[in-house]
Design an enzyme around this catalytic site. Structure first.
Site, short mmCIF file in Angstrom:
data_model
loop_
_atom_site.label_atom_id
_atom_site.label_comp_id
_atom_site.label_asym_id
_atom_site.label_seq_id
_atom_site.Cartn_x
_atom_site.Cartn_y
_atom_site.Cartn_z
N LYS A 58 72.16 66.92 140.23
CA LYS A 58 71.64 66.03 139.19
C LYS A 58 72.70 65.54 138.22
O LYS A 58 72.47 64.57 137.49
CB LYS A 58 70.50 66.72 138.45
CG LYS A 58 69.28 66.91 139.30
CD LYS A 58 68.79 65.58 139.83
CE LYS A 58 67.49 65.68 140.54
NZ LYS A 58 66.92 64.40 140.86
N SER A 280 65.79 75.35 147.56
CA SER A 280 65.65 74.05 148.24
C SER A 280 66.72 73.89 149.32
O SER A 280 66.48 73.28 150.35
CB SER A 280 65.65 72.88 147.25
OG SER A 280 66.91 72.67 146.69
N1 PMP Z 1 66.46 70.46 145.11
C1 PMP Z 1 66.71 70.71 143.81
C2 PMP Z 1 67.06 72.10 143.38
C3 PMP Z 1 66.63 69.67 142.88
O1 PMP Z 1 66.88 69.92 141.57
C4 PMP Z 1 66.28 68.37 143.33
C5 PMP Z 1 66.15 67.26 142.33
N2 PMP Z 1 64.82 67.08 141.87
C6 PMP Z 1 66.02 68.15 144.69
C7 PMP Z 1 66.13 69.23 145.55
C8 PMP Z 1 65.59 66.80 145.24
O2 PMP Z 1 66.52 65.75 145.02
P1 PMP Z 1 66.02 64.27 144.65
O3 PMP Z 1 65.39 64.35 143.29
O4 PMP Z 1 67.25 63.44 144.65
O5 PMP Z 1 65.03 63.85 145.66
#
Ligand code: PMP
Length: 326
Positions: A58, A280
């Site tokens: 981010k 994630s």
């Molecule tokens: N995994 C984590 C830990 C995240 O902070 C995010 C961001 N929300 C994502 C996955 C997904 O990325 P995006 O928001 O670019 O779809």
């Protein structure tokens, strides 16, 4: 020395912290996995976004969104599962801008502590799971009420990562070109999660423009009641509730992953390849490992952040064998 303006990536000397942000000249590392996957005809490389200055993917979008935002004397307010909030606070602190963050109450305590430690004026805890069905609810609902209510609207401004094209642009101009260069154009499969959908849309668009053959695979939780902070289940949502920046035309497939599969894969990644990543990453990698069973090529998997902001969630997993049982 402090007054001079310079930025030297080779010596790693900088005029201020934001210059450490990733870019094609200063990419985050791409690391091959050697033990978790043994299929040599489908090598998997992890793009380690924890090496951004504030610890996650981010950082890229926050810098991009703040660059052209006329904040004035208003307070920044943003819905976040933690990582955007942390990056926003760090960049805004370096500019002297106040920040409030709205989070789902079910994010790990570690992330809430970090937001307070970084000096958030307020951390709004929305009474919801990580994946509310409607943007009018949860953390997004809190922010939209503050931005729209006549009583508060003049005090706040929100970068609004769910609708801001600069979120996509940060990945189109940064993450995508980095991956293309780092793989010398050999990438055949790209895996990322659905969250705001900025990563998959921006990187996917850039890679498809280089070679339409590249497969772009999105990963989502198998249920909207999940323990994968940062990720969203998009399947089944009606169109008006899907992040506006998602461009489905760049996506070739969507893989659903359970909490159990994600946490087990994250633990295996740490234990077999020595990489401590967040849940994630476990989910996204799990999808790539499935593809490795029946595909050839070179895969790049996004690893959005590291394990350390999730130790309380990992503790439950270690004690009970499954994050689902907590
Ligand atoms: N995994 C984590 C830990 C995240 O902070 C995010 C961001 N929300 C994502 C996955 C997904 O990325 P995006 O928001 O670019 O779809």
């Amino acid at each position: 020395m402090a007054q001079e303006q310079f930025c030297d990536h080779r010596l790693r000397v900088y005029s201020d912290i934001t210059q450490l942000r990733a870019s094609p000249e200063n990419p985050t590392p791409l690391v091959r996995l050697n033990r978790i996957s043994r299929n040599r005809s489908f090598p998997i490389y992890l793009k380690l976004e924890r090496y951004n200055p504030f610890g996650s993917i981010k950082d890229r979008i926050v810098y991009e969104m703040l660059k052209s935002l006329a904040v004035g004397d208003r307070t920044l307010v943003e819905p976040s599962s933690g990582n955007t909030g942390i990056a926003l606070l760090c960049v805004a602190n370096s500019l002297g801008i106040p920040v409030e963050v709205a989070v789902p109450e079910r994010i790990p305590e570690e992330k809430k502590v970090m937001l307070k430690f970084l000096g958030a004026r307020k951390v709004w805890e929305a009474d919801d799971a990580l994946c509310p069905r409607f943007p009018s609810e949860g953390a997004r609902g809190v922010v939209s009420a503050l931005i729209k209510s006549p009583a508060t609207k003049d005090r706040y401004i929100s970068p609004n990562q769910y609708e801001n094209e600069l979120n996509v642009q940060a990945h189109y101009q940064g993450t995508g070109p980095e991956i293309w260069r780092q793989t010398r154009g050999k990438i055949t499969h790209f895996f990322a999660g659905f969250g705001t959908c900025g990563t998959i849309t921006g990187v996917g668009r850039y890679l498809k423009e280089q070679s339409p053959e590249i497969k772009v695979i999105a990963v989502e939780p198998s249920s909207s009641d999940h323990k994968l902070p940062g990720m969203k289940r998009i399947t089944g949502l009606s169109e008006e509730y899907i992040p506006k920046i998602l461009d489905r035309s760049v996506i070739d497939g969507v893989v659903e992953v359970t909490d159990e599969e994600a946490y087990t894969t994250a633990a295996e990644l740490a234990r077999k390849d020595g990489i401590p990543a967040g849940p994630s990453t476990g989910a996204i990698l799990h999808a790539a490992l499935r593809y490795a069973e029946s595909n050839k090529g070179l895969a790049v998997v996004i690893s959005p952040d590291d394990a350390f902001k999730y130790t309380s969630f990992y503790q439950d997993f270690l004690e009970q064998g499954s994050p689902d049982k907590t």
